[in-house]
Design an enzyme around this catalytic site. Structure first.
Site, PDB file in Angstrom:
ATOM      1  N   HIS A 234      11.104  38.641   7.006  1.00  0.00           N
ATOM      2  CA  HIS A 234      12.482  38.458   7.442  1.00  0.00           C
ATOM      3  C   HIS A 234      12.930  39.588   8.361  1.00  0.00           C
ATOM      4  O   HIS A 234      13.603  39.356   9.365  1.00  0.00           O
ATOM      5  CB  HIS A 234      13.435  38.367   6.247  1.00  0.00           C
ATOM      6  CG  HIS A 234      14.836  38.061   6.654  1.00  0.00           C
ATOM      7  ND1 HIS A 234      15.800  39.039   6.769  1.00  0.00           N
ATOM      8  CD2 HIS A 234      15.419  36.894   7.037  1.00  0.00           C
ATOM      9  CE1 HIS A 234      16.927  38.478   7.181  1.00  0.00           C
ATOM     10  NE2 HIS A 234      16.727  37.192   7.353  1.00  0.00           N
ATOM     11  N   ALA A 270      12.928  28.924  11.662  1.00  0.00           N
ATOM     12  CA  ALA A 270      13.569  30.110  12.232  1.00  0.00           C
ATOM     13  C   ALA A 270      14.361  29.783  13.495  1.00  0.00           C
ATOM     14  O   ALA A 270      15.280  30.525  13.860  1.00  0.00           O
ATOM     15  CB  ALA A 270      12.516  31.174  12.533  1.00  0.00           C
ATOM     16  N   ALA A 274      18.137  31.173  15.221  1.00  0.00           N
ATOM     17  CA  ALA A 274      17.912  31.953  16.441  1.00  0.00           C
ATOM     18  C   ALA A 274      16.994  33.139  16.182  1.00  0.00           C
ATOM     19  O   ALA A 274      17.099  34.169  16.836  1.00  0.00           O
ATOM     20  CB  ALA A 274      19.234  32.428  17.051  1.00  0.00           C
ATOM     21  N   LYS A 275      16.074  32.972  15.236  1.00  0.00           N
ATOM     22  CA  LYS A 275      15.054  33.985  14.986  1.00  0.00           C
ATOM     23  C   LYS A 275      13.732  33.599  15.651  1.00  0.00           C
ATOM     24  O   LYS A 275      12.763  34.360  15.598  1.00  0.00           O
ATOM     25  CB  LYS A 275      14.870  34.190  13.483  1.00  0.00           C
ATOM     26  CG  LYS A 275      16.118  34.735  12.800  1.00  0.00           C
ATOM     27  CD  LYS A 275      15.992  34.722  11.289  1.00  0.00           C
ATOM     28  CE  LYS A 275      17.300  35.116  10.631  1.00  0.00           C
ATOM     29  NZ  LYS A 275      17.250  34.968   9.157  1.00  0.00           N
ATOM     30  N   ALA A 276      13.714  32.412  16.248  1.00  0.00           N
ATOM     31  CA  ALA A 276      12.612  31.959  17.102  1.00  0.00           C
ATOM     32  C   ALA A 276      13.229  31.192  18.260  1.00  0.00           C
ATOM     33  O   ALA A 276      14.126  30.363  18.064  1.00  0.00           O
ATOM     34  CB  ALA A 276      11.632  31.082  16.337  1.00  0.00           C
TER      35      ALA A 276
END
Length: 304
Positions: A234, A270, A274-276
């Site tokens: 994370h 993700a 917006a983590k990918a």
């Protein structure tokens, strides 16, 4: 397009084996092939910084040198890991080792001063040396820098080590930052707590976010190698949140997605946070990282 059946021949190399997996193209074999191709592309992309996330007992599980070499040859730009893996790196740096073939009678192991991690074993005398050595290092570091970030502390520890195979020492020499947001939840963290019984220090976890953010925004693209899940996974993905996420990632995990756990979450999930990035290249491989990542890495470093 048909599923092609794999052809395994005597004397074939790892690159040939992974190509055969690609000819099949489905299930775990297909995922291993796609992960290998993606990792090769990430390594070849000079504008991409690769973050490596490491959870689970990968250092005691035989992957210490693999991680160390990826730092030494400049493949990865940052390591995000648990305090436990750092503890086990230090255990070996101070002359200890990890052992096998002791059996599984846990009460007998305890009586003999042996701790078990699956089928990996540690000895209490090695931890006694670790405790003595790390307390001396703490005294040297904190006497000069009583207010320090976790990343800075790990960097400073690396300067006190002599073992060339150490992950922490190699990262120190190569200027590769190591982040351990859950450092306190480890034997290294316990030793920090013991040090504070007689000394006042400030271990600044928030300060790490400044250097990590600077690293994220100083590169055109960010890739991730995620081995296991938990907090390191994370922390790695969340560090890229303000830029819209990672551009590419390979994840190897044994965890399942049905419970909604982060460790078992497919990388595509993700994107919703917006983590990918939208359109990012993501491959999840389900399995034991100690078995699969060496194969994928060997394939990526071969001519494919």
């Amino acid at each position: 397009m048909n599923v092609n059946h794999m052809n395994i021949t005597q004397g074939m190399g790892v690159a040939e084996l992974i190509e055969e997996m690609g000819r099949s193209g489905v299930l775990g074999a297909g995922r291993v092939h796609r992960a290998t191709k993606l990792l090769r592309g990430m390594i070849d992309d000079l504008e991409m910084a690769i973050f490596m996330s490491v959870a689970g007992p990968l250092v005691p599980g035989g992957m210490r040198r693999i991680i160390r070499d990826l730092i030494d040859d400049g493949t990865i730009s940052a390591l995000i890991t648990s305090g436990a893996n750092l503890t086990h790196d230090l255990l070996e740096a101070f002359g200890g080792a990890h052992y096998r073939d002791y059996g599984f009678d846990d009460e007998k192991l305890h009586q003999e001063g042996i701790g078990r991690i699956g089928d990996v074993y540690t000895r209490s005398e090695d931890f006694e040396v670790f405790e003595s050595e790390i307390q001396e290092i703490f005294s040297s570091i904190f006497s000069a820098k009583p207010h320090i970030s976790i990343q800075e502390l790990i960097h400073e520890i690396g300067g006190h080590l002599d073992d060339d195979m150490s992950i922490i020492r190699t990262a120190h020499l190569r200027g590769v930052p190591i982040y351990a947001p859950g450092l306190i939840d480890s034997m290294l963290g316990l030793q920090l707590w013991m040090y504070t019984q007689d000394n006042r220090i400030c271990l600044d976890a928030v300060k790490d976010m400044h250097s990590l953010s600077d690293l994220v925004f100083s590169h055109e693209r960010i890739g991730a190698i995620i081995l296991g899940g938990g907090l390191p996974k994370h922390y790695t993905l969340a560090s890229t949140l303000l830029r819209g996420g990672v551009d590419a990632a390979v994840q190897i995990t044994m965890d399942r997605s049905e419970t909604g756990s982060l460790s078992g979450a497919p990388l595509e999930e993700a994107k919703s946070w917006a983590k990918a990035q939208a359109g990012s290249n993501l491959v999840t491989v389900v399995g034991d990282a100690t078995a699969l990542f060496p194969v994928i890495l060997a394939g990526a470093l071969s001519e494919l």
